[in-house]
Design an enzyme around this catalytic site. Structure first.
Site, mmCIF file in Angstrom:
data_model
loop_
_atom_site.group_PDB
_atom_site.id
_atom_site.type_symbol
_atom_site.label_atom_id
_atom_site.label_comp_id
_atom_site.label_asym_id
_atom_site.label_seq_id
_atom_site.Cartn_x
_atom_site.Cartn_y
_atom_site.Cartn_z
ATOM 1 N N SER A 84 -38.751 -19.192 16.925
ATOM 2 C CA SER A 84 -39.021 -17.850 16.880
ATOM 3 C C SER A 84 -39.829 -17.346 15.581
ATOM 4 O O SER A 84 -40.249 -16.353 15.513
ATOM 5 C CB SER A 84 -37.808 -16.947 17.112
ATOM 6 O OG SER A 84 -37.616 -16.881 18.648
ATOM 7 N N ALA A 142 -30.962 -21.295 33.290
ATOM 8 C CA ALA A 142 -29.535 -20.835 33.748
ATOM 9 C C ALA A 142 -28.317 -21.869 33.699
ATOM 10 O O ALA A 142 -27.379 -21.556 33.908
ATOM 11 C CB ALA A 142 -29.812 -20.248 35.191
ATOM 12 N N THR A 143 -28.850 -23.157 33.773
ATOM 13 C CA THR A 143 -27.823 -24.269 33.697
ATOM 14 C C THR A 143 -28.104 -25.294 33.000
ATOM 15 O O THR A 143 -29.345 -25.316 32.350
ATOM 16 C CB THR A 143 -27.648 -24.603 35.300
ATOM 17 O OG1 THR A 143 -29.099 -25.331 35.525
ATOM 18 C CG2 THR A 143 -27.364 -23.600 36.220
ATOM 19 N N TYR A 179 -33.213 -7.908 21.348
ATOM 20 C CA TYR A 179 -34.135 -9.115 21.164
ATOM 21 C C TYR A 179 -34.608 -9.562 22.432
ATOM 22 O O TYR A 179 -33.625 -10.054 23.205
ATOM 23 C CB TYR A 179 -33.620 -10.095 20.321
ATOM 24 C CG TYR A 179 -34.319 -11.240 19.579
ATOM 25 C CD1 TYR A 179 -34.909 -10.966 18.479
ATOM 26 C CD2 TYR A 179 -34.691 -12.235 20.374
ATOM 27 C CE1 TYR A 179 -35.779 -11.611 17.994
ATOM 28 C CE2 TYR A 179 -35.671 -13.289 20.007
ATOM 29 C CZ TYR A 179 -36.098 -13.118 18.793
ATOM 30 O OH TYR A 179 -37.059 -13.958 18.375
#
Length: 393
Positions: A84, A142-143, A179
């Site tokens: 970032s 997600a996993t 964020y």
């Protein structure tokens, strides 16, 4: 080392905490860098490297290993995925465009991207994360299996933006700070719409080449890091460290794609804070922050791709970045004289609420290098949390 499952939410690697047990204001700088890095590896980080500066004096050091299999040591000049911290580069280009009269920070998002318009959201709200637009990372990661599934996958900016906008908003536009990488994907799309060129082209033309950042680049869909670099470790279920250094970073794009070095990042932030990249009016806009703690700006806050953070010697400026296996923090005094950028090659290593001696040692090093013998002015700070507990189930 215990394995904690991942629920990826790739945001800023910071967490609000009281400054407790950090290095005292009288801590030495310069020659202390190497033992401070060794304290981080002693706490459990495989490899760490950094560059610190105090005026014209710069020192680079490293500790630990870049590869746990071969035992190859980390080196100070290694390239690293800086996550970032890319946001500061993207925001700088947009502020340059604002200074050139080609972009209005308070214009609605729909002026530049009609297909992605959200009532009440402005360009400024994208850059300071007050838009209320949700993140996309918890959807695409997600996993645990999705980390491997996405290793070779190319995401388009339009795809990422649609995913983020498809989630429930986090807040009303402008109401509070939340964020979200989606903000910077949309910001990158605005950059390309205004200039007619790619994000990579504009960042290279306006920042990387003028500053001579020879080790900094945007890899696009290229999966390998060019040049010497460390592995990017995440503790896995079987107890080994899984290496995610080779990865298609299109999922991060204008929000977190850049590869750089600690030295190049120090050069970039010094140029930014001393007015080499932005006119005074635009730099002032960048440094107008939303407080971390509502009603308490003395603790620091988030500006436009740049944040301030309270240390014992006062506010410092910079950003941090955390992607799969690589973490980076780059903090600087307001005049750009005192600087420290540190890179580490393991993430996602601690469960929520558990002690984190790696983060403690890292924060002590940052505080000592930046504060030196300056008097203490505050007891609070935004602490880096390199494990980023937002990634957990």
């Amino acid at each position: 080392m215990s394995r904690t499952p991942i629920r990826a939410a790739f945001g800023a690697a910071v967490a609000l905490a009281l400054l407790a047990g950090a290095a005292p204001a009288g801590a030495a700088t310069g020659s202390t860098l190497r033992p401070q890095l060794e304290a981080i590896t002693a706490a459990g980080m495989p490899g760490v490297f950094a560059q610190a500066a105090d005026g014209r004096h710069r020192q680079s050091a490293a500790a630990g290993v870049a590869d746990v299999t071969t035992g190859a040591p980390t080196r100070p000049g290694m390239r690293h995925r800086v996550g970032s911290i890319t946001k500061t580069f993207t925001a700088t280009v947009l502020l340059q465009l604002a200074g050139e009269g080609r972009l209005r920070l308070d214009a609605p998002l729909g002026r530049y991207l009609p297909a992605y318009a959200v009532d009440g959201v402005t360009v400024r709200m994208l850059l300071n994360h007050t838009s209320g637009i949700a993140d996309y990372d918890h959807v695409i990661f997600a996993t645990d299996a999705s980390l491997e599934e996405n290793r070779h996958r190319t995401f388009t900016p339009a795809e990422l933006a649609a995913i983020g906008l498809g989630q429930p908003p986090t807040n009303a536009p402008g109401a509070t700070w939340n964020y979200s990488n989606t903000n910077y994907v949309l910001a990158g799309m605005i950059l390309e719409k205004v200039t007619g060129r790619t994000v990579a082209h504009e960042i290279s033309r306006r920042i990387i080449r003028p500053l001579g950042l020879r080790e900094t680049y945007l890899p696009g869909t290229g999966e390998r890091i060019h040049g010497p670099h460390a592995a990017a470790y995440i503790p896995w279920y079987d107890g080994v460290l899984a290496d995610f250094a080779d990865y298609n970073m299109s999922w991060a794009w204008a929000a977190g794609e850049i590869v750089s070095t600690t030295g190049d990042l120090n050069t970039f932030y010094r140029a930014l804070l001393t007015g080499r990249l932005l006119r005074p009016a635009q730099l002032a806009q960048m440094q107008t922050t939303v407080p971390w703690v509502p009603g308490a700006p003395e603790y620091g806050g988030y500006g436009l791709g740049l944040y301030s953070n309270a240390l014992p010697c006062g506010l410092v400026w910079g950003h941090d970045g955390l992607v799969l296996g690589h973490a980076t923090i780059s903090w600087h005094s307001p005049d750009g004289r005192r600087q420290v950028t540190v890179a580490q090659n393991m993430t996602h290593y601690v469960a929520p609420g558990q002690p984190d001696p790696i983060a403690d040692a890292t924060f002590a090093m940052l505080t000592a290098q930046l504060c030196g013998e300056q008097p203490a002015t505050t007891r609070a700070a935004v602490r880096p949390h390199l494990a980023d507990t937002a990634f957990r189930r």
